[in-house]
Design a protein around this motif. Structure first.
Motif, short mmCIF file in Angstrom:
data_model
loop_
_atom_site.label_atom_id
_atom_site.label_comp_id
_atom_site.label_asym_id
_atom_site.label_seq_id
_atom_site.Cartn_x
_atom_site.Cartn_y
_atom_site.Cartn_z
N GLN A 236 0.90 -1.12 -0.13
CA GLN A 236 -0.23 0.14 -0.09
C GLN A 236 0.94 1.25 0.10
OE1 GLN A 236 -3.03 0.05 3.19
NE2 GLN A 236 -3.54 2.18 2.76
N GLY A 237 0.73 2.17 -1.03
CA GLY A 237 1.27 3.26 -0.82
C GLY A 237 2.44 3.43 -1.96
N ASP A 238 2.57 2.16 -2.44
CA ASP A 238 3.30 2.24 -3.87
C ASP A 238 2.94 3.09 -5.00
OD1 ASP A 238 5.25 0.67 -2.37
OD2 ASP A 238 4.68 -1.19 -3.64
N LEU A 239 4.18 3.69 -5.74
CA LEU A 239 3.65 4.36 -6.87
C LEU A 239 4.03 3.45 -7.95
CD1 LEU A 239 2.62 6.73 -8.62
CD2 LEU A 239 5.05 7.80 -7.98
N LEU A 240 3.43 2.90 -8.82
CA LEU A 240 3.84 2.13 -9.94
C LEU A 240 3.49 2.65 -11.28
CD1 LEU A 240 2.00 -1.00 -8.44
CD2 LEU A 240 4.21 -0.24 -7.95
N VAL A 241 4.37 2.24 -12.16
CA VAL A 241 4.38 2.75 -13.82
C VAL A 241 4.51 1.37 -14.31
CG1 VAL A 241 5.62 4.07 -15.21
CG2 VAL A 241 5.10 4.81 -13.37
N SER A 242 3.50 1.44 -15.58
CA SER A 242 3.63 0.50 -16.36
C SER A 242 4.60 0.92 -17.68
CB SER A 242 2.16 0.27 -16.99
OG SER A 242 2.23 -0.62 -18.15
N ARG A 243 5.83 0.19 -17.51
CA ARG A 243 6.85 0.40 -18.48
C ARG A 243 6.45 -0.13 -19.90
NH1 ARG A 243 9.85 -2.82 -20.85
NH2 ARG A 243 10.12 -5.08 -19.88
N ALA A 244 5.57 -0.96 -20.01
CA ALA A 244 5.24 -1.47 -21.41
C ALA A 244 3.57 -1.65 -21.43
CB ALA A 244 5.78 -2.98 -21.76
N ASN A 245 3.02 -1.03 -22.65
CA ASN A 245 1.88 -0.97 -22.71
C ASN A 245 1.36 -0.63 -24.08
OD1 ASN A 245 -1.26 -1.33 -21.94
ND2 ASN A 245 -0.56 -0.62 -19.92
N THR A 246 0.15 -0.49 -24.46
CA THR A 246 -0.32 0.14 -25.65
C THR A 246 -0.16 1.61 -25.86
OG1 THR A 246 -2.48 0.89 -24.71
CG2 THR A 246 -2.32 -1.12 -25.72
N SER A 247 0.05 2.09 -26.86
CA SER A 247 0.64 3.63 -27.10
C SER A 247 -0.26 4.50 -26.23
CB SER A 247 0.71 3.93 -28.40
OG SER A 247 -0.77 3.80 -28.93
N ALA A 248 -1.52 4.24 -25.92
CA ALA A 248 -2.22 5.03 -25.05
C ALA A 248 -2.03 5.14 -23.47
CB ALA A 248 -3.78 4.65 -25.26
N TYR A 249 -1.59 3.99 -23.00
CA TYR A 249 -1.27 3.78 -21.75
C TYR A 249 0.07 3.25 -21.39
CZ TYR A 249 -6.31 3.60 -21.77
OH TYR A 249 -7.86 3.75 -22.34
N VAL A 250 1.07 3.22 -22.19
CA VAL A 250 2.57 3.13 -21.74
C VAL A 250 2.73 4.30 -20.77
CG1 VAL A 250 3.44 4.49 -23.58
CG2 VAL A 250 4.99 2.77 -22.57
N GLY A 251 3.60 4.08 -19.79
CA GLY A 251 3.82 4.99 -18.70
C GLY A 251 2.90 5.25 -17.80
N ALA A 252 1.72 4.69 -17.83
CA ALA A 252 0.51 4.83 -16.87
C ALA A 252 0.99 4.80 -15.48
CB ALA A 252 -0.63 4.43 -17.40
N SER A 253 0.73 5.48 -14.77
CA SER A 253 0.92 5.37 -13.07
C SER A 253 -0.31 5.32 -12.35
CB SER A 253 1.59 6.79 -12.78
OG SER A 253 0.69 7.71 -12.63
N VAL A 254 -0.22 4.45 -11.21
CA VAL A 254 -1.25 4.28 -10.23
C VAL A 254 -0.70 4.20 -8.83
CG1 VAL A 254 -2.64 2.71 -11.82
CG2 VAL A 254 -0.71 1.75 -10.52
N LEU A 255 -1.34 4.80 -7.94
CA LEU A 255 -1.04 4.92 -6.54
C LEU A 255 -1.61 3.49 -5.81
CD1 LEU A 255 0.79 6.50 -4.58
CD2 LEU A 255 -1.53 7.56 -3.80
N VAL A 256 -0.90 2.64 -5.44
CA VAL A 256 -1.67 1.51 -4.72
C VAL A 256 -2.31 1.93 -3.47
CG1 VAL A 256 -1.28 -0.77 -3.74
CG2 VAL A 256 0.04 0.00 -5.93
N GLY A 257 -3.49 1.68 -3.47
CA GLY A 257 -4.33 1.71 -1.92
C GLY A 257 -4.21 0.63 -1.23
N GLU A 258 -5.51 0.24 -0.43
CA GLU A 258 -5.40 -0.93 0.12
C GLU A 258 -5.41 -2.16 -0.70
OE1 GLU A 258 -8.16 -2.92 3.70
OE2 GLU A 258 -8.56 -0.98 3.05
N THR A 259 -4.33 -3.16 -0.62
CA THR A 259 -4.38 -4.19 -1.21
C THR A 259 -4.24 -5.52 -0.67
OG1 THR A 259 -3.34 -5.06 -3.34
CG2 THR A 259 -1.69 -3.85 -1.72
N ARG A 260 -4.29 -6.69 -1.32
CA ARG A 260 -3.99 -8.06 -0.98
C ARG A 260 -2.54 -8.18 -0.81
NH1 ARG A 260 -4.24 -12.96 -4.72
NH2 ARG A 260 -2.16 -13.32 -3.39
N ARG A 261 -2.15 -9.21 0.10
CA ARG A 261 -0.55 -9.68 -0.01
C ARG A 261 -0.33 -10.45 -0.97
NH1 ARG A 261 0.14 -12.41 5.41
NH2 ARG A 261 2.50 -12.29 4.60
#
Length: 388
Positions: A236-261
Motif C-alpha cells: 500500500q502506498g507504492d507508486l507504480l508505472v507500467s513501462r510497457a503497454n499500448t501507445s495510449a497507456y504506456v507509462g501510466a501510473s497508479v497509486l496503490v491503495g489498500e491491497t491484498r498480500r
C-alpha cells in the motif's frame, strides 16, 4: 447455411500494401483493410472464428457484408441457402451464449465443428422479418441512448484532463522526474499461469492492473510459491508505472491503495520511490497530467501501437512541475475535490450504460423466445438451421 470457409485466404499487411484496391478485406470483427480483387461478391454473414470476445455479451461476434469482398481465416463465412433472413441470424448469433462452444486457454476459438452445433431455431421467414423489424426499431432507440452516453463519457474524460491541467500544470517551473525520485525498482518475470491467484497464493500483476488510473489487484496471474521473491511484493502506498503497454497507456501510473498480500511487480512494471519531501499521490497526478502523458508517449519506443515501451532513462527525463511539498499537498486537496464530483458523474454514466446493455439483452431474449411478436407458440414448430 452454406459454410464457405474453404474459400477464405489470409493475406498479410505487407502483401496487401503491394495489392492496393477498393475491395474490403474482412477479419474476425470487421473490415481490417483493402485489397485489389474479391473472393466473394454476394450477401454473406461473417462469424468470428478467433480474435472475438465470445463471452462478453456487449461485443459483436457476427456481422453482415455485401458485394465484392475478401475474407481472411479469422471469420467463418456463411451463405443463406434456405428461407433465412441474415439480419435475424446476425442478431441471434450476437445474442447467443457461446459457453461450451468457443474454447481456448489464451485465445478463444470457435471451430467450424463447434459452430455447426449451435442450435438456431428458425420461425417462418415472415415471422423472422417481423421480429427483426420490431427488434431494430427498439434497438435504434437504445443505440441513440448509447451515443448520448458515449458523448457524456467523452465530456467526463475531457473534464478529468482539465482538472489535472489546471490543478497540476499551472506552475511554469519544471524539473526532471529523476530529480524527485530516490530510486526506481524494476519488476521481473515470474512466469505464472492464466488464472488469477487465490488469496493464499502468490500472483504477479499484469499491465492491465496499472492501465486505468487505479490499481486493480485482481488483474494478476498465479505464480508458484517457489518462484516468488518477496522483495518485489507490492505494498500500500507504492507508486507504480507500467513501462510497457499500448501507445495510449504506456507509462501510466497508479497509486496503490489498500491491497491484498503476495502480489509481485512484473517485468513490465516499475516502482518509483520518491525523495523525502515529494508526495507520492501528487507525483501520480503529475505523471497523469496531459503534458507528462505527451512526453511519455513521444519517448516511447516500439514498432507496434499494441505494445510500446518506455525506458527508465526516458521516464526519468519527463519534466513535471517544480513545487514545494506544501504546494503539492494543496494541489492534491484541490484535485481530489474536483475529481470527486467528476467521479460521481462518471458513475452515473456507467450505471446508465449498464442499464441500456441489460435492456438490450432482455429485448433480444424476448425476440428469440417469440415474446416480441406475441407469437411464442410459433417457435414450438420451427425448424433448426443446418450448416453444411
Amino acid at each position: 447455411m452454406d459454410v464457405l470457409d474453404g474459400r477464405r485466404v489470409p493475406v498479410n499487411a505487407a502483401e496487401r500494401a503491394r495489392r492496393p484496391g477498393h475491395v474490403p478485406y474482412y477479419g474476425a470483427a470487421g473490415q481490417v483493410g483493402w485489397i485489389d480483387l474479391p473472393l466473394f461478391d454476394e450477401d454473406l454473414l461473417l462469424l468470428g472464428e478467433d480474435g472475438v470476445q465470445f463471452f462478453d455479451p456487449a461485443k459483436s461476434k457476427a456481422y453482415r457484408i455485401s458485394g465484392p469482398s475478401w475474407v481472411n481465416n479469422h471469420a467463418h463465412v456463411l451463405r443463406a441457402r434456405r428461407a433465412v433472413d441474415l439480419r435475424y441470424l446476425e442478431h441471434y448469433l450476437n445474442w447467443f451464449d457461446y459457453r461450451g462452444f468457443a474454447n481456448g486457454t489464451t485465445r478463444l476459438k470457435l471451430t467450424q465443428a463447434a459452430m455447426k452445433r449451435i442450435p438456431v431455431m428458425l420461425p417462418e421467414i415472415e415471422e423472422q422479418r417481423q421480429i427483426v423489424d420490431i427488434l431494430e426499431d427498439h434497438l435504434s432507440r437504445l443505440d441513440a441512448a448509447n451515443a448520448y452516453l458515449d458523448a457524456a463519457q467523452r465530456r467526463v474524460t475531457s473534464l478529468e484532463k482539465s482538472i489535472l491541467r489546471e490543478g497540476i500544470e499551472c506552475t511554469p517551473d519544471r524539473v526532471a522526474l529523476g530529480r524527485l525520485i530516490a530510486r526506481v525498482e524494476a519488476g521481473r518475470s515470474f512466469g505464472g499461469s492464466a488464472p488469477p491467484a487465490d488469496p493464499s497464493e502468490w500472483g504477479v500483476v499484469k499491465v492491465s492492473a496499472m492501465t486505468w488510473g487505479e490499481f486493480r489487484q485482481g488483474e494478476n496471474k498465479a505464480v508458484p510459491a517457489e518462484r516468488a521473491d518477496p522483495r518485489f511484493e507490492i505494498k500500500q502506498g507504492d507508486l507504480l508505472v507500467s513501462r510497457a503497454n499500448t501507445s495510449a497507456y504506456v507509462g501510466a501510473s497508479v497509486l496503490v491503495g489498500e491491497t491484498r498480500r503476495r502480489l509481485l511487480l512484473s517485468d513490465k512494471s516499475l516502482r518509483l520511490v520518491p525523495h523525502p519531501g515529494v508526495d507520492a499521490e501528487w507525483l501520480h497526478l503529475a505523471l497523469s497530467a496531459p503534458s507528462a502523458r505527451k512526453q511519455i508517449s513521444d519517448h516511447a519506443t516500439g514498432t507496434k501501437d499494441s505494445m510500446r515501451n518506455i525506458s527508465q532513462a526516458s521516464l526519468l527525463a519527463v519534466e513535471v512541475p517544480n513545487i514545494s511539498l506544501d504546494e503539492q499537498l494543496a494541489q492534491v486537496k484541490h484535485v481530489r475535490a474536483a475529481q470527486s464530483a467528476v467521479n460521481r458523474l462518471s458513475s452515473e454514466v456507467r450505471t446508465s450504460a449498464a442499464r441500456t446493455q441489460t435492456a438490450r439483452r432482455s429485448l433480444l431474449a424476448a425476440a428469440f423466445s417469440g415474446r416480441l411478436t406475441g407469437r411464442s407458440s410459433d417457435l414450438d414448430h420451427t425448424g433448426e438451421l443446418v450448416f453444411s
